[in-house]
Design a protein around this motif. Structure first.
Motif, mmCIF file in Angstrom:
data_model
loop_
_atom_site.group_PDB
_atom_site.id
_atom_site.type_symbol
_atom_site.label_atom_id
_atom_site.label_comp_id
_atom_site.label_asym_id
_atom_site.label_seq_id
_atom_site.Cartn_x
_atom_site.Cartn_y
_atom_site.Cartn_z
ATOM 1 N N LEU A 130 2.501 7.104 4.475
ATOM 2 C CA LEU A 130 1.391 7.353 3.550
ATOM 3 C C LEU A 130 1.429 6.429 2.337
ATOM 4 N N SER A 131 2.324 5.456 2.368
ATOM 5 C CA SER A 131 2.489 4.555 1.223
ATOM 6 C C SER A 131 1.236 3.720 0.968
ATOM 7 N N ASP A 132 0.943 3.490 -0.305
ATOM 8 C CA ASP A 132 -0.157 2.588 -0.668
ATOM 9 C C ASP A 132 0.363 1.453 -1.546
ATOM 10 N N LEU A 133 1.661 1.118 -1.391
ATOM 11 C CA LEU A 133 2.283 0.085 -2.209
ATOM 12 C C LEU A 133 2.152 -1.287 -1.553
ATOM 13 N N CYS A 134 1.615 -2.227 -2.303
ATOM 14 C CA CYS A 134 1.408 -3.599 -1.820
ATOM 15 C C CYS A 134 2.492 -4.496 -2.428
ATOM 16 N N VAL A 135 3.218 -5.214 -1.580
ATOM 17 C CA VAL A 135 4.311 -6.070 -2.056
ATOM 18 C C VAL A 135 3.787 -7.179 -2.965
ATOM 19 N N ILE A 136 2.685 -7.806 -2.569
ATOM 20 C CA ILE A 136 2.115 -8.906 -3.363
ATOM 21 C C ILE A 136 1.685 -8.414 -4.745
ATOM 22 N N LYS A 137 1.062 -7.259 -4.805
ATOM 23 C CA LYS A 137 0.639 -6.713 -6.097
ATOM 24 C C LYS A 137 1.851 -6.397 -6.973
ATOM 25 N N ALA A 138 2.923 -5.938 -6.333
ATOM 26 C CA ALA A 138 4.140 -5.646 -7.096
ATOM 27 C C ALA A 138 4.751 -6.929 -7.645
ATOM 28 N N LEU A 139 4.786 -7.980 -6.821
ATOM 29 C CA LEU A 139 5.364 -9.252 -7.258
ATOM 30 C C LEU A 139 4.542 -9.890 -8.368
ATOM 31 N N SER A 140 3.246 -9.652 -8.345
ATOM 32 C CA SER A 140 2.374 -10.225 -9.376
ATOM 33 C C SER A 140 2.225 -9.300 -10.582
ATOM 34 N N GLU A 141 2.967 -8.185 -10.536
ATOM 35 C CA GLU A 141 2.968 -7.204 -11.624
ATOM 36 C C GLU A 141 1.582 -6.602 -11.855
ATOM 37 N N ASP A 142 0.852 -6.440 -10.754
ATOM 38 C CA ASP A 142 -0.441 -5.758 -10.802
ATOM 39 C C ASP A 142 -0.177 -4.302 -10.419
ATOM 40 N N TYR A 143 -0.114 -3.435 -11.400
ATOM 41 C CA TYR A 143 0.306 -2.051 -11.159
ATOM 42 C C TYR A 143 -0.875 -1.089 -11.026
ATOM 43 N N GLU A 144 -2.077 -1.602 -10.930
ATOM 44 C CA GLU A 144 -3.238 -0.725 -10.793
ATOM 45 C C GLU A 144 -3.239 -0.107 -9.398
ATOM 46 N N ARG A 145 -3.322 1.236 -9.327
ATOM 47 C CA ARG A 145 -3.302 1.929 -8.048
ATOM 48 C C ARG A 145 -4.725 2.070 -7.537
ATOM 49 N N ASN A 146 -5.126 1.142 -6.694
ATOM 50 C CA ASN A 146 -6.438 1.241 -6.048
ATOM 51 C C ASN A 146 -6.314 0.690 -4.645
ATOM 52 N N SER A 147 -7.404 0.733 -3.902
ATOM 53 C CA SER A 147 -7.371 0.305 -2.503
ATOM 54 C C SER A 147 -7.813 -1.144 -2.330
ATOM 55 N N SER A 148 -7.804 -1.915 -3.408
ATOM 56 C CA SER A 148 -8.166 -3.335 -3.330
ATOM 57 C C SER A 148 -6.890 -4.154 -3.154
ATOM 58 N N PHE A 149 -6.711 -4.692 -1.949
ATOM 59 C CA PHE A 149 -5.493 -5.429 -1.636
ATOM 60 C C PHE A 149 -5.822 -6.897 -1.340
ATOM 61 N N PRO A 150 -4.959 -7.816 -1.772
ATOM 62 C CA PRO A 150 -5.261 -9.255 -1.666
ATOM 63 C C PRO A 150 -4.829 -9.895 -0.345
ATOM 64 N N CYS A 151 -4.744 -9.133 0.717
ATOM 65 C CA CYS A 151 -4.145 -9.595 1.986
ATOM 66 C C CYS A 151 -4.673 -10.946 2.470
ATOM 67 N N THR A 152 -5.977 -11.125 2.438
ATOM 68 C CA THR A 152 -6.579 -12.362 2.958
ATOM 69 C C THR A 152 -7.211 -13.202 1.849
ATOM 70 N N GLN A 153 -6.874 -12.897 0.591
ATOM 71 C CA GLN A 153 -7.475 -13.609 -0.538
ATOM 72 C C GLN A 153 -6.448 -14.456 -1.298
ATOM 73 N N LEU A 154 -5.306 -14.676 -0.684
ATOM 74 C CA LEU A 154 -4.245 -15.447 -1.336
ATOM 75 C C LEU A 154 -4.494 -16.943 -1.191
ATOM 76 N N LYS A 155 -4.016 -17.699 -2.155
ATOM 77 C CA LYS A 155 -4.147 -19.156 -2.098
ATOM 78 C C LYS A 155 -2.799 -19.806 -2.357
ATOM 79 N N GLN A 156 -2.523 -20.859 -1.611
ATOM 80 C CA GLN A 156 -1.295 -21.632 -1.780
ATOM 81 C C GLN A 156 -1.663 -23.104 -1.729
ATOM 82 N N GLU A 157 -1.409 -23.788 -2.823
ATOM 83 C CA GLU A 157 -1.803 -25.194 -2.941
ATOM 84 C C GLU A 157 -3.293 -25.376 -2.643
ATOM 85 N N ASN A 158 -4.086 -24.499 -3.241
ATOM 86 C CA ASN A 158 -5.551 -24.531 -3.122
ATOM 87 C C ASN A 158 -6.047 -24.288 -1.695
ATOM 88 N N LYS A 159 -5.213 -23.721 -0.864
ATOM 89 C CA LYS A 159 -5.623 -23.360 0.503
ATOM 90 C C LYS A 159 -5.539 -21.851 0.676
#
Length: 277
Positions: A130-159
């Motif tokens: 039942l966890s709603d904890l996102c690793v990426i949000k934790a690493l970026s120190e985004d502590y807002e508890r909502n259902s908006s997750f950055p799974c496919t919205q990440l960028k690396q070297e502008n890609k």
């Protein structure tokens, strides 16, 4: 065999003797083809039959089996029983209401907790589903508890890149195990509304589509309740009268706006009849 795995206290052998199938069409064999319906009174052994058949299908036939349950609590309970039988079963729970499901689970099991560390005991391991904890949000120190997750919205070297941590993610860890699981256990809501994320399934199929493609047998427990939930998903209710936002009032206002000032419609019998009523 099931008693040897789960323990004699499970009494699978005794429960099996109480299950009797009788065909209303006088068929001598139960065949998994198309839709098959099993009816019976409360306590007649329907759930026992489904679990025994799941064990047989998985262990002897190498089949993949799906379950559709009416609630998250039923999903968790089904997973617990299948795990005791040595079956790799994965729950499928949508991400939008996980906080509510967490609260319900914590409240229901609070009686067995003396100190905070007790939640790490083996008997409460279902809480991780039942966890709603996102690793990426934790690493970026985004502590807002909502259902908006950055799974496919990440960028690396502008890609644009997909999250590489899905198998460690609190939200999608179970989803990452679907390809290897023998049994999928989903709620009716997750079957219709949940999509497998792109970093796990490139086709981004809904659970319904993935079950249709990948499962050999799908059991629907309490099918009447699940059917009701399916119907309510697609059949919305609207008020006809009562306020300016209801259907009739809106149609009346729109028709007046369309006909006002268009004098060639003044004698039109259809327009006259509509306004008179």
């Amino acid at each position: 065999e099931m008693d040897e795995i789960a323990g004699k206290s499970s009494s699978w052998a005794n429960r099996a003797t109480a299950v009797v199938l009788e065909s209303i069409d006088w068929d001598i064999e139960f065949v998994y083809k198309g839709n098959q319906h099993i009816g019976g009174a409360l306590g007649a052994g329907k759930s026992t039959f489904m679990l025994m058949e799941t064990y047989r299908l998985v262990k002897q036939e190498g089949a993949r089996v799906g379950f559709i349950e009416g609630s998250v609590s039923q999903v968790i309970e089904r997973i617990k029983i299948l795990r005791e039988l040595g079956i790799h079963a994965v729950p499928i729970i949508g991400k939008s209401s996980r906080k509510t499901h967490q609260e319900n689970y914590l409240f229901a099991n609070a009686g067995g907790i003396i100190e905070l560390s007790d939640w790490t005991n083996n008997e409460f391991q279902d809480l991780k589903h039942l966890s709603d904890l996102c690793v990426i949000k934790a690493l970026s120190e985004d502590y807002e508890r909502n259902s908006s997750f950055p799974c496919t919205q990440l960028k690396q070297e502008n890609k644009s890149v997909k999250c590489p941590l899905a198998d460690q993610c609190g939200v999608y860890r179970d989803f990452s195990q679907l390809s290897e699981a023998d049994v999928w256990v989903a709620t009716s809501a997750s079957v219709l509304k949940t999509r497998i994320p792109a970093m796990i399934d490139p086709l981004e199929r809904t659970i319904y589509e993935a079950m249709y493609d990948l499962m050999d047998v799908v059991f629907v427990d309490e099918a009447d309740e699940v059917q009701k939930q399916f119907d309510e998903t697609f059949l919305s209710e609207y008020n006809v009268f009562g306020s300016v936002e209801d259907i009739f009032e809106r149609l009346s206002n729109e028709s007046n706006q369309l006909t006002n000032g268009r004098y060639h419609l003044a004698g039109d019998p259809v327009v006259t009849e509509w306004k008179d009523k």
